[in-house]
Scaffold this active site. Structure first.
Site, mmCIF file in Angstrom:
data_model
loop_
_atom_site.group_PDB
_atom_site.id
_atom_site.type_symbol
_atom_site.label_atom_id
_atom_site.label_comp_id
_atom_site.label_asym_id
_atom_site.label_seq_id
_atom_site.Cartn_x
_atom_site.Cartn_y
_atom_site.Cartn_z
ATOM 1 N N HIS A 192 0.843 -1.204 0.000
ATOM 2 C CA HIS A 192 0.000 0.000 0.000
ATOM 3 C C HIS A 192 0.873 1.247 0.000
ATOM 4 O O HIS A 192 1.737 1.403 0.855
ATOM 5 C CB HIS A 192 -0.927 0.001 1.226
ATOM 6 C CG HIS A 192 -2.127 -0.885 1.044
ATOM 7 N ND1 HIS A 192 -3.372 -0.560 1.488
ATOM 8 C CD2 HIS A 192 -2.249 -2.082 0.429
ATOM 9 C CE1 HIS A 192 -4.219 -1.529 1.163
ATOM 10 N NE2 HIS A 192 -3.562 -2.471 0.526
ATOM 11 N N TYR B 64 -9.147 5.809 7.562
ATOM 12 C CA TYR B 64 -9.294 6.145 8.991
ATOM 13 C C TYR B 64 -10.297 7.294 9.062
ATOM 14 O O TYR B 64 -10.101 8.324 8.433
ATOM 15 C CB TYR B 64 -7.966 6.614 9.578
ATOM 16 C CG TYR B 64 -6.916 5.532 9.758
ATOM 17 C CD1 TYR B 64 -6.091 5.152 8.698
ATOM 18 C CD2 TYR B 64 -6.731 4.910 10.991
ATOM 19 C CE1 TYR B 64 -5.110 4.172 8.875
ATOM 20 C CE2 TYR B 64 -5.749 3.933 11.172
ATOM 21 C CZ TYR B 64 -4.950 3.571 10.113
ATOM 22 O OH TYR B 64 -3.987 2.614 10.284
HETATM 23 C C1 PHB Z 1 -6.212 -3.991 10.829
HETATM 24 O O1 PHB Z 1 -6.347 -4.209 9.619
HETATM 25 O O2 PHB Z 1 -6.540 -4.848 11.680
HETATM 26 C C2 PHB Z 1 -5.688 -2.682 11.258
HETATM 27 C C3 PHB Z 1 -5.185 -1.800 10.321
HETATM 28 C C4 PHB Z 1 -4.706 -0.564 10.710
HETATM 29 C C5 PHB Z 1 -4.738 -0.206 12.046
HETATM 30 C C6 PHB Z 1 -5.222 -1.091 12.992
HETATM 31 C C7 PHB Z 1 -5.695 -2.333 12.598
HETATM 32 O O3 PHB Z 1 -4.291 1.015 12.414
#
Ligand code: PHB
Ligand code: APR
Length: 391
Positions: free
Chosen positions: A72, A201
């Protein structure tokens, strides 16, 4: 039984350490409380820093990750209904992260240890370290009703936050630093196409949410929830409805829902213990520190601990040079605290804090707007997200 390094815990920390030591001709035995099936059924993190993927390749466990993992080059932060792309590669001179589940890393590590004849004793009960302050430490445990003993030169405490290793350090020596957040993450895994190719996010007035993934047909989604939720109160339909409300509209329109194949809630905590060494006992990974998952740093920090610890042990056994072991705690903690700061910052940036109503909310919004408008601020976010250097 006699070995050079007795390792408590067969999580990523313990297995990676035993694998690296093996490749340098150093013997170890791993003692794990749970069954292998149990360890392999835990759904944990999924974002690997480049430094960690390089370590896995060097440890001869990177082949499947390189075939099946996804590189990514960026992710999105969404607030006020809009998505903003964080171009990790452009901001860091080409660095990226790998999306590959911790569960898969565990599977690859078990397979490599098996192929090389590694000793992993699972379902070991009452594992106890003894005489770690002296010259001849040993571990005792019970398995199938009989007692076992492992004499070793060093003990690696890789047994996670609830393990026994940290408790073997006298309280007068240990200093704990902790912050508990007033919420948790409710997560589901579902065999559906991810709503986005890259992670999103989300800062939303109803609470944080995260759209993550494991593969083209496996989605991992989270919502900010109470620290302790009764999962019975969260049938899939309720989760999907809440998650959809927190997605930006164009993503919500594309969301594919389906039955969850895993659902769990995790409280959020920041925790560090100092020092990470006591005599011949060395702590690594979650045994010594916890970060809230917001920055995806937990697994990656375990890896950097193992980088420092394995180098210290290799120098000791190959060259009789103790300096790496002597500096282990100091070097590991310097990197840990920076990741603690980053995870704490990202948690504050994105979650709803009940005590922040009013002024705090406006400050949070200002910080988000500043972040996405400033290359300097974005660069700071990106360089921490892809992982700070190990040295
Ligand atoms: C996840 O895919 O479980 C994951 C990804 C990013 C994060 C936390 C968990 O910051
Ligand atoms: N005796 C033996 N084994 C134990 C004991 C004990 N008393 N207590 C715990 N364990 C085992 C656990 O069952 C687990 O398999 O130690 C292992 C610790 O593994 P993890 O909790 O996965 O910790 P670690 O290897 O440090 O991995 C770092 O990064 O993504 C984060 O928290 C996430 O698991 C992840 C971690």
């Amino acid at each position: 039984m006699k070995t050079q390094v007795g390792i408590i815990g067969a999580g990523p920390s313990g297995l990676l350490l035993s694998q690296i030591l093996h490749l340098h001709g150093i013997r170890s035995v791993v003692l794990e409380r749970r069954s292998r099936d149990y360890v392999l059924s835990r759904i944990r993190a999924g974002v690997l820093e480049q430094g960690f993927t390089d370590m896995l390749r060097a440890a001869q466990v990177g082949a499947r990750m390189d075939r099946e993992g996804q590189i990514h080059e960026g992710f999105d932060i969404a607030f006020g209904g809009k998505r903003h792309r964080i171009d990790l590669a452009a901001l860091t001179g080409g660095k990226t992260v790998m999306v590959y589940g911790q569960t898969e890393v565990q599977r690859d590590l078990f397979a490599a240890r098996d192929a090389m004849g590694g000793t992993i004793i699972t379902e070991a009960e009452d594992v106890t370290p003894h005489d770690v302050a002296g010259a001849a430490p040993y571990l005792t445990y019970r398995k199938d009703g009989s007692e076992g003993r492992i004499d070793c030169e060093f003990v690696a405490g890789c047994d996670g936050f609830h393990g026994v290793s940290r408790k073997a350090i006298p309280e007068s020596v240990l200093k704990n630093f902790e912050r508990v957040y007033p919420f948790g993450w409710l997560g589901i895994l579902s065999e559906t196409a991810p709503v986005s190719d890259e992670l999103i996010y989300m800062n939303h007035e109803r609470g944080f949410a995260l759209a993550s993934l494991r593969s083209a047909n496996l989605s991992r989604y989270y919502i900010q929830s109470a620290a302790e939720e009764d999962l019975a109160q969260w049938p899939d339909e309720r989760f999907w409805e809440e998650f959809r409300r927190r997605l930006p509209a164009e993503a919500a329109a594309k969301l594919v829902t389906g039955p969850s194949v895993e659902k769990s809630v995790a409280p959020l905590r920041s925790f560090v213990c100092e020092p990470m060494r006591y005599g011949r006992l060395f702590l690594a990974g979650d045994a010594a520190h916890i970060v809230p998952p917001t920055g995806a740093k937990g697994l990656n920090l375990a890896a950097s601990d193992i980088h420092f610890l394995s180098r210290g042990l290799i120098d000791y056994f190959r060259k009789g040079d103790e300096s790496g072991l002597q500096r282990y705690s100091e070097k590991a903690l310097a990197r840990i605290w920076k990741a603690e700061r980053f995870s704490w910052w990202m948690t504050h940036l994105l979650h709803v804090f009940p005590e922040n109503a009013g002024f705090g909310e406006r400050i949070q919004r200002a910080e988000l707007e500043y972040l996405v408008s400033s290359r300097a601020a974005l660069t700071s976010l990106a360089e921490n997200y892809v992982g700070l250097p190990f040295e």
